[in-house]
Design a protein around this motif. Structure first.
Motif, PDB file in Angstrom:
ATOM      1  N   GLU A 128      -2.266  -5.858  -3.838  1.00 21.20           N
ATOM      2  CA  GLU A 128      -2.034  -5.835  -5.498  1.00 21.20           C
ATOM      3  C   GLU A 128      -1.605  -4.290  -5.639  1.00 21.20           C
ATOM      4  O   GLU A 128      -2.643  -3.401  -4.831  1.00 21.20           O
ATOM      5  N   LYS A 134      -3.975   0.589  -5.442  1.00 21.12           N
ATOM      6  CA  LYS A 134      -4.344  -1.017  -6.588  1.00 21.12           C
ATOM      7  C   LYS A 134      -4.595  -0.370  -7.293  1.00 21.12           C
ATOM      8  O   LYS A 134      -5.762   0.167  -7.964  1.00 21.12           O
ATOM      9  N   THR A 141       1.549  -6.593  -8.625  1.00 16.79           N
ATOM     10  CA  THR A 141       2.148  -7.139  -7.873  1.00 16.79           C
ATOM     11  C   THR A 141       2.161  -6.867  -6.151  1.00 16.79           C
ATOM     12  O   THR A 141       1.806  -5.707  -6.076  1.00 16.79           O
ATOM     13  N   PRO A 142       1.586  -8.225  -5.779  1.00 19.62           N
ATOM     14  CA  PRO A 142       1.542  -8.704  -4.360  1.00 19.62           C
ATOM     15  C   PRO A 142       2.821  -7.258  -3.711  1.00 19.62           C
ATOM     16  O   PRO A 142       3.993  -8.109  -3.807  1.00 19.62           O
TER      17      PRO A 142
END
Length: 188
Positions: A128, A134, A141-142
């Motif tokens: 993410e 991170k 959001t991935p």
């Protein structure tokens, strides 16, 4: 009238009340410290398990990526362990306010082919992405490696990563979309 204590001294009611309050404060402090230590220990265990799971996923991603490359007739000059190390280094380089471009440049100096990039990209997975790497609370959001690079890099470093990604696209080994739940792409 006084209160008799264990060592048979006599204290008045005020002294006895102060002693009881002091013991209550001590017990409260011990409970608080115990709770903090339990939280810290639990967090360390959680992070350890999370890291081991990520290492295992990266290992399987590298193995699958090598199989896909072999099936497609594309070579990779790096080992699975190197790919995992490079992916981890890139994530750590991106995961801060201000990207560690020296670390990115070092990793890219070892990635010579689109096959190398493919294996590293699969090991990187889709962690993410938040505002500065991170997300602190898991609300990002991935994104895959190329998507992280577009957020974190400029100039020649970004150009090199995007160029590798374009080579993957032209050889049907990659996609600009993010795979779901960190699964590597499998070309049938």
């Amino acid at each position: 009238m006084g209160v008799l204590t264990q060592n048979f001294t006599i204290m008045n009611k005020e002294q006895a009340l102060a002693l009881a309050q002091n013991k209550t404060v001590q017990k409260g402090a011990l409970i608080l410290i115990g709770g903090i230590l339990l939280f810290i220990g639990g967090k360390k265990i959680y992070n350890y398990i999370k890291q081991k799971r990520a290492e295992n996923e990266a290992k399987h991603a590298a193995e699958n990526a090598q199989k896909v490359l072999k099936a497609a007739g594309v070579d990779s000059s790096i080992t699975d362990a190197q790919a995992q190390s490079y992916a981890n280094t890139l994530l750590n380089a991106f995961d801060r306010t201000g990207t560690d471009t020296n670390a990115v440049r070092e990793v890219l100096s070892h990635i010579k082919t689109k096959g190398d990039y493919y294996v590293v990209k699969k090991c990187f997975g889709t962690p993410e992405y938040g505002t500065f790497g991170k997300p602190m609370w898991g609300s990002g959001t991935p994104m895959n490696l190329t998507e992280w690079a577009r957020k974190e890099l400029t100039g020649d470093l970004l150009d090199k990563m995007v160029n590798f990604d374009q080579q993957l696209l032209s050889s049907n080994l990659g996609s600009t979309s993010t795979p779901q739940n960190n699964e590597p792409f499998v070309i049938l």
